[in-house]
Design an enzyme around this catalytic site. Structure first.
Site, mmCIF file in Angstrom:
data_model
loop_
_atom_site.group_PDB
_atom_site.id
_atom_site.type_symbol
_atom_site.label_atom_id
_atom_site.label_comp_id
_atom_site.label_asym_id
_atom_site.label_seq_id
_atom_site.Cartn_x
_atom_site.Cartn_y
_atom_site.Cartn_z
ATOM 1 N N ASP A 92 -7.247 21.591 0.251
ATOM 2 C CA ASP A 92 -6.621 22.880 -0.054
ATOM 3 C C ASP A 92 -7.319 23.580 -1.227
ATOM 4 O O ASP A 92 -7.476 24.807 -1.226
ATOM 5 C CB ASP A 92 -5.142 22.650 -0.392
ATOM 6 C CG ASP A 92 -4.422 23.937 -0.721
ATOM 7 O OD1 ASP A 92 -4.507 24.872 0.092
ATOM 8 O OD2 ASP A 92 -3.774 24.017 -1.779
ATOM 9 N N HIS A 124 11.453 1.973 3.260
ATOM 10 C CA HIS A 124 12.486 1.684 2.259
ATOM 11 C C HIS A 124 12.140 2.387 0.946
ATOM 12 O O HIS A 124 10.972 2.473 0.591
ATOM 13 C CB HIS A 124 12.538 0.180 1.987
ATOM 14 C CG HIS A 124 12.864 -0.625 3.194
ATOM 15 N ND1 HIS A 124 11.897 -1.063 4.075
ATOM 16 C CD2 HIS A 124 14.045 -1.066 3.686
ATOM 17 C CE1 HIS A 124 12.473 -1.744 5.056
ATOM 18 N NE2 HIS A 124 13.768 -1.765 4.862
ATOM 19 N N GLU A 130 2.942 3.469 1.356
ATOM 20 C CA GLU A 130 2.989 4.308 0.162
ATOM 21 C C GLU A 130 1.568 4.637 -0.312
ATOM 22 O O GLU A 130 1.263 5.778 -0.681
ATOM 23 C CB GLU A 130 3.758 3.589 -0.962
ATOM 24 C CG GLU A 130 5.273 3.600 -0.808
ATOM 25 C CD GLU A 130 5.781 2.714 0.337
ATOM 26 O OE1 GLU A 130 5.009 1.862 0.844
ATOM 27 O OE2 GLU A 130 6.951 2.867 0.721
#
Lengths: 146, 146, 146, 146, 146, 146
Positions: free
Chosen positions: B115, B64, B101
């Site tokens: 990275d 959501h 989340e």
């Protein structure tokens, strides 16, 4: 963008429909038997549709961001007419409705199906994207938010 | 997507962890001394992580959209084991929790570190993305929303 | 961001792995028999992963936008250890590699599985996100672009 | 996602059509005279459509990211039947076609029109989203890229 | 959107400037000494700016998606005038230039600084967003792509 | 990100300004007479600005996602000084303000104008992005949410 600061929170439900017309019964068989090379058409298009409902205010300039509280996709196969009917339902408790969100979600489900079916059926078309039902808003009772 | 229209607003807090394993102590020195060519690893990965927490419903179909009200990243360096432990905390007052989340935010912090470190350390790996703590929801007191 | 204007186009292939650890054999059965309430876990997580590979430069500051030319997800179930191994493969013909794209895709597949399994298994964890294989680049033959 | 690493660059052109059906001639007058409260419908829907063409791979799992090199929208008003026909044309020189991009763009133009017209016409529907024309690809000459 | 299918690939470089005016010398000290509560302003604004350069075609309707091959941010502090000058440089080898990408990136760097400084300085303003330099294109030599 | 879980909902209004400086009166004439080749500059920049306001938390790491409840753009032409003044107003009833949202929206309106005017005027610049007015928050009355 319409000013909704003064509006009250009510339960809003919208169901939109999109229709995918295929050109051969073999296409519908391949979907149902999960033999489409790109994957399970109904499941992948559902995933794309759930994400798309939430992205509606990212694509349509005047749409308010809305706390989407429920989204579901249902498919109905009409074998004789070679049509697949998509129904996208969206719910929220908010100040404005979710009909455009439901229509946008249904359209992306249909487009994902088109994209996945393209290699096996060159005659796919999307027919009719329209609102089926809408509850809540002006003509409806107000929901008590916590 | 689970229907949350009937649920009540409570304070929800979740903390998730991701672990970045590097292969040489020089890598950790370079991070701490801010000598990694691509920039300050902890600060840039934090910026990416804060943005990622908010993008979770854009990437995970069933999540959501949630009014994220707090996000923070903490780093712990375990020099001996050459590990950096990331802790991502997220808070909201809403009808559903923020654990995914927090986990998504932690994973993007870890991936940004990977990275940025790639040019100086070819042996970096991400180990364990998991929920550490979760408050609010069913088993918790209800917060009075305004 | 590393300057790649002077680099040449070569075929780049990367495969990354993410491991999802569940806590009960019933969870794996529910996935395989497509009885997870939120939908077909493997298919929906694949859809989320394909989209996520393409969104990598949107989330990681230093990643170049790359013309992704192939993406695929494979799942392996290790019933004894209650683990599901995700392999995400990405290909491009471009000036820089796709390993972070593959790792990001694998992480979102794993997170989508976590999110879909949460209601039926509270003990799911993501273990290890790492590069399995990488082809192309410096140490590889150059591909002739059209 | 289909592997296109081995394919060659050719000029690809696709034109897709979407049809917006309104319920009253006053709606068409309001559009043409730029009196719709939310703004100039044709211009704002064009802006949304240009952005949407570029976002296609963000929404449809199997679509390759494509260097879109041209996008244009044309409108035709059929006053008698109360229909507005949208034509979205997209061009690229790439290894795969742009038909889904054109269809997605056309659908977002139509949905933006729906959203802007909703306050003045409750009977708007989107009819038919389909490919009109497609050039390039297998059956076409190869373009020499630089 | 301008049709660029017929254009040739050349090296394009653009540098844009944005100026952030603060109201007190203490603000500049806090930035330099990394004491701003929200984090390291220069590093976090750089991360936001790198991401923003890549999102330009997502926000500006007529911008072509461009394979960004280099992005860098430089800061210059003018202590006397209480100004921070941001320079954003972007490179690509493509058929169209990157000046709007550089300007958009510079504007987001400036806005992120504004947002992070707001709690400690109520008088921050963004002054001038403009192109400083542009190379490549019509008036420039053609680069041989692979 | 600032913790706002304990804050109360109040009506928040912010108006931000951006100024576009053109170099010739012919540019302003072309805008007003809708003769700019890329389209109606004011309408397309408005569409881009409405979308950008909603995307602010996607671009600025510390911005909370906010339920935007109203957005509007106004243009003022200052013919003598060859300036176009953009005013972007945003409203919400929420726990934190919308000034950065208004400033970000205004900056994207200005950048879209720059991008659309570039082919007919090489001397366009963006001058001053700043907050004009702000209501709500600490120093303001509390609004009763439903």
């Amino acid at each position: 963008m319409v000013d909704i600061t003064h509006k009250s929170f009510t339960l809003r439900i919208a169901t939109a429909q999109a229709v995918v017309q295929v050109s051969r019964s073999e296409t519908i068989e391949a979907i149902v038997q999960r033999r489409v090379p790109k994957g399970d058409v109904f499941e992948m298009a559902k995933a794309a549709g759930l994400l798309a409902v939430k992205k509606t205010p990212d694509l349509l300039p005047d749409c308010h961001p809305i706390p989407i509280e429920y989204t579901a996709v249902a498919y109905q196969i009409e074998e004789e007419s070679l049509r697949i009917v998509i129904e996208m339902t969206v719910k929220t408790i908010y100040k404005t409705g979710v009909e455009v969100e439901a229509m946008h979600g249904a359209s992306v489900v249909a487009l994902t199906m088109y994209d996945m079916l393209k290699p096996i059926d060159k005659g796919v078309e999307i027919q009719t994207i329209r609102l089926l039902e809408k509850k809540g808003g002006k003509s409806d009772r107000q929901v008590h938010l916590p």
